[in-house]
Design a protein around this motif. Sequence first.
Motif: not given
Length: 128
Positions: A50-71
């Motif tokens: 799941v982390v790999t897929i989310l990271t890939r989607l973020h790199a494609k600029e399809l997702l934003t991400r923000s820190p939440r705890g340790r993730a």
Amino acid sequence: MSGSTHERGPKRANGARETEILGLLQQAEGALTPGEVAERLGGELTYSTVVTILTRLHAKELLTRSPRGRAYAYAPVTDDPGFAARRMRTVLEERSDREDVLARFADGLSATDAELLRQLLGNDSPNR
């Protein structure tokens, strides 16, 4: 876990998994962490997948991400119609014959869609 696969369920193409996770995030009421995504998938995928897929989607600029705890918590940058518009724009930007492509596109529209497009183009809103 046997073999080198990170998936617990049947093997699916990366694009299908990305689409599934993107759809899940679009339906969520807010940003989700990889653990929350994995949980909502019912344990189909491991946390690291799941982390790999989310990271890939973020790199494609399809997702934003923000820190939440340790993730990180991930959210889509737009809704489904927005993603469709981005795909259409990307195809158009890749072409040197934009005028021809747009003309063919317009010629192929139904009368209803052509009228809607005329209305939208007549709108002075800078967001259109």
